[in-house]
Design a protein around this motif. Structure first.
Motif, PDB file in Angstrom:
ATOM      1  N   GLY A   4      49.815  71.824  -6.823  1.00  0.00           N
ATOM      2  CA  GLY A   4      50.123  70.437  -6.506  1.00  0.00           C
ATOM      3  C   GLY A   4      51.569  70.236  -6.106  1.00  0.00           C
ATOM      4  O   GLY A   4      51.880  69.492  -5.182  1.00  0.00           O
ATOM      5  N   ALA A   5      52.480  70.923  -6.791  1.00  0.00           N
ATOM      6  CA  ALA A   5      53.909  70.780  -6.491  1.00  0.00           C
ATOM      7  C   ALA A   5      54.234  71.325  -5.101  1.00  0.00           C
ATOM      8  O   ALA A   5      54.986  70.708  -4.349  1.00  0.00           O
ATOM      9  CB  ALA A   5      54.751  71.466  -7.552  1.00  0.00           C
ATOM     10  N   LEU A   6      53.657  72.477  -4.758  1.00  0.00           N
ATOM     11  CA  LEU A   6      53.908  73.035  -3.423  1.00  0.00           C
ATOM     12  C   LEU A   6      53.356  72.118  -2.339  1.00  0.00           C
ATOM     13  O   LEU A   6      54.002  71.892  -1.315  1.00  0.00           O
ATOM     14  CB  LEU A   6      53.291  74.421  -3.290  1.00  0.00           C
ATOM     15  N   TYR A   7      52.176  71.608  -2.559  1.00  0.00           N
ATOM     16  CA  TYR A   7      51.576  70.685  -1.600  1.00  0.00           C
ATOM     17  C   TYR A   7      52.442  69.434  -1.463  1.00  0.00           C
ATOM     18  O   TYR A   7      52.690  68.960  -0.359  1.00  0.00           O
ATOM     19  CB  TYR A   7      50.152  70.321  -2.039  1.00  0.00           C
ATOM     20  N   ALA A   8      52.914  68.914  -2.586  1.00  0.00           N
ATOM     21  CA  ALA A   8      53.757  67.719  -2.563  1.00  0.00           C
ATOM     22  C   ALA A   8      55.053  67.978  -1.805  1.00  0.00           C
ATOM     23  O   ALA A   8      55.490  67.144  -1.010  1.00  0.00           O
ATOM     24  CB  ALA A   8      54.051  67.258  -3.990  1.00  0.00           C
ATOM     25  N   SER A  11      54.535  68.059   1.781  1.00  0.00           N
ATOM     26  CA  SER A  11      54.255  66.704   2.265  1.00  0.00           C
ATOM     27  C   SER A  11      55.494  65.815   2.233  1.00  0.00           C
ATOM     28  O   SER A  11      55.407  64.621   2.511  1.00  0.00           O
ATOM     29  CB  SER A  11      53.143  66.070   1.422  1.00  0.00           C
ATOM     30  N   GLY A  12      56.636  66.402   1.837  1.00  0.00           N
ATOM     31  CA  GLY A  12      57.887  65.659   1.900  1.00  0.00           C
ATOM     32  C   GLY A  12      58.447  65.154   0.585  1.00  0.00           C
ATOM     33  O   GLY A  12      59.463  64.467   0.572  1.00  0.00           O
ATOM     34  N   GLU A  13      57.791  65.456  -0.529  1.00  0.00           N
ATOM     35  CA  GLU A  13      58.318  65.017  -1.824  1.00  0.00           C
ATOM     36  C   GLU A  13      59.600  65.765  -2.154  1.00  0.00           C
ATOM     37  O   GLU A  13      59.724  66.955  -1.896  1.00  0.00           O
ATOM     38  CB  GLU A  13      57.304  65.227  -2.942  1.00  0.00           C
ATOM     39  N   SER A  14      60.520  65.076  -2.784  1.00  0.00           N
ATOM     40  CA  SER A  14      61.788  65.694  -3.170  1.00  0.00           C
ATOM     41  C   SER A  14      61.654  66.366  -4.538  1.00  0.00           C
ATOM     42  O   SER A  14      60.796  65.994  -5.350  1.00  0.00           O
ATOM     43  CB  SER A  14      62.889  64.636  -3.257  1.00  0.00           C
ATOM     44  N   ASN A  15      62.492  67.351  -4.770  1.00  0.00           N
ATOM     45  CA  ASN A  15      62.531  67.989  -6.084  1.00  0.00           C
ATOM     46  C   ASN A  15      62.845  66.976  -7.167  1.00  0.00           C
ATOM     47  O   ASN A  15      62.288  67.033  -8.268  1.00  0.00           O
ATOM     48  CB  ASN A  15      63.578  69.106  -6.112  1.00  0.00           C
ATOM     49  N   GLU A  16      63.731  66.032  -6.868  1.00  0.00           N
ATOM     50  CA  GLU A  16      64.119  65.029  -7.868  1.00  0.00           C
ATOM     51  C   GLU A  16      62.909  64.218  -8.340  1.00  0.00           C
ATOM     52  O   GLU A  16      62.753  63.987  -9.540  1.00  0.00           O
ATOM     53  CB  GLU A  16      65.192  64.094  -7.294  1.00  0.00           C
ATOM     54  N   ARG A  17      62.068  63.802  -7.409  1.00  0.00           N
ATOM     55  CA  ARG A  17      60.878  63.027  -7.811  1.00  0.00           C
ATOM     56  C   ARG A  17      59.869  63.905  -8.534  1.00  0.00           C
ATOM     57  O   ARG A  17      59.259  63.481  -9.507  1.00  0.00           O
ATOM     58  CB  ARG A  17      60.241  62.360  -6.591  1.00  0.00           C
ATOM     59  N   LEU A  18      59.697  65.131  -8.074  1.00  0.00           N
ATOM     60  CA  LEU A  18      58.756  66.022  -8.753  1.00  0.00           C
ATOM     61  C   LEU A  18      59.201  66.294 -10.186  1.00  0.00           C
ATOM     62  O   LEU A  18      58.391  66.268 -11.111  1.00  0.00           O
ATOM     63  CB  LEU A  18      58.616  67.338  -7.980  1.00  0.00           C
ATOM     64  N   PHE A  19      60.492  66.538 -10.387  1.00  0.00           N
ATOM     65  CA  PHE A  19      61.001  66.786 -11.739  1.00  0.00           C
ATOM     66  C   PHE A  19      60.923  65.530 -12.605  1.00  0.00           C
ATOM     67  O   PHE A  19      60.790  65.622 -13.826  1.00  0.00           O
ATOM     68  CB  PHE A  19      62.439  67.296 -11.693  1.00  0.00           C
ATOM     69  N   ALA A  20      61.011  64.364 -11.989  1.00  0.00           N
ATOM     70  CA  ALA A  20      61.007  63.105 -12.735  1.00  0.00           C
ATOM     71  C   ALA A  20      59.612  62.676 -13.190  1.00  0.00           C
ATOM     72  O   ALA A  20      59.503  61.778 -14.026  1.00  0.00           O
ATOM     73  CB  ALA A  20      61.632  62.002 -11.887  1.00  0.00           C
ATOM     74  N   VAL A  21      58.573  63.302 -12.683  1.00  0.00           N
ATOM     75  CA  VAL A  21      57.214  62.883 -13.050  1.00  0.00           C
ATOM     76  C   VAL A  21      57.002  62.929 -14.562  1.00  0.00           C
ATOM     77  O   VAL A  21      56.360  62.047 -15.126  1.00  0.00           O
ATOM     78  CB  VAL A  21      56.144  63.725 -12.308  1.00  0.00           C
ATOM     79  N   THR A  22      57.561  63.912 -15.230  1.00  0.00           N
ATOM     80  CA  THR A  22      57.367  64.013 -16.680  1.00  0.00           C
ATOM     81  C   THR A  22      58.032  62.866 -17.438  1.00  0.00           C
ATOM     82  O   THR A  22      57.663  62.588 -18.568  1.00  0.00           O
ATOM     83  CB  THR A  22      57.886  65.358 -17.228  1.00  0.00           C
ATOM     84  N   ALA A  23      58.973  62.206 -16.805  1.00  0.00           N
ATOM     85  CA  ALA A  23      59.658  61.067 -17.432  1.00  0.00           C
ATOM     86  C   ALA A  23      59.470  59.815 -16.565  1.00  0.00           C
ATOM     87  O   ALA A  23      60.365  58.991 -16.434  1.00  0.00           O
ATOM     88  CB  ALA A  23      61.136  61.384 -17.603  1.00  0.00           C
TER      89      ALA A  23
END
Length: 99
Positions: A4-8, A11-23
């Motif tokens: 899911g993270a690779l796909y995201a 698709s243009g998702e930033s590392n900052e948003r991906l890391f922030a999902v847990t919070a």
């Protein structure tokens, strides 16, 4: 199959948003609609953690942001992900190790 993270990321998702999902509750990086989807996702995933698994407050907020078709797609996506997670845990399959 991509995680899911690779796909995201593709698709243009930033590392900052991906890391922030847990919070997600505390992060300013998500819209109200995304917060509603995350709250519903968490409730669907953790059905046994509370007496009322999907409280009206969570459902009502989700319906405020998503129409019936989008809600159905979200619910199906969460349910499918939960199914594969449970199959992997049961069979001790490490996610992503098949490819």
């Amino acid at each position: 199959m991509e995680s899911g993270a690779l796909y995201a990321k593709k698709s243009g998702e930033s590392n900052e948003r991906l890391f922030a999902v847990t919070a997600w509750r505390d992060s300013p990086r998500f819209t109200d609609a995304e917060r509603a989807a995350l709250a519903l996702t968490e409730a669907i995933t953790r059905l046994s953690d509370r007496e009322d698994p999907i409280p009206d407050k969570i459902w009502d907020e989700a319906t405020r942001h998503f129409d019936e078709t989008a809600l159905a797609a979200l619910i199906l996506s969460v349910a499918t992900t939960n199914l594969f997670n449970r199959l992997n845990v049961t069979t001790r399959q490490v996610a992503g190790s098949w490819g």
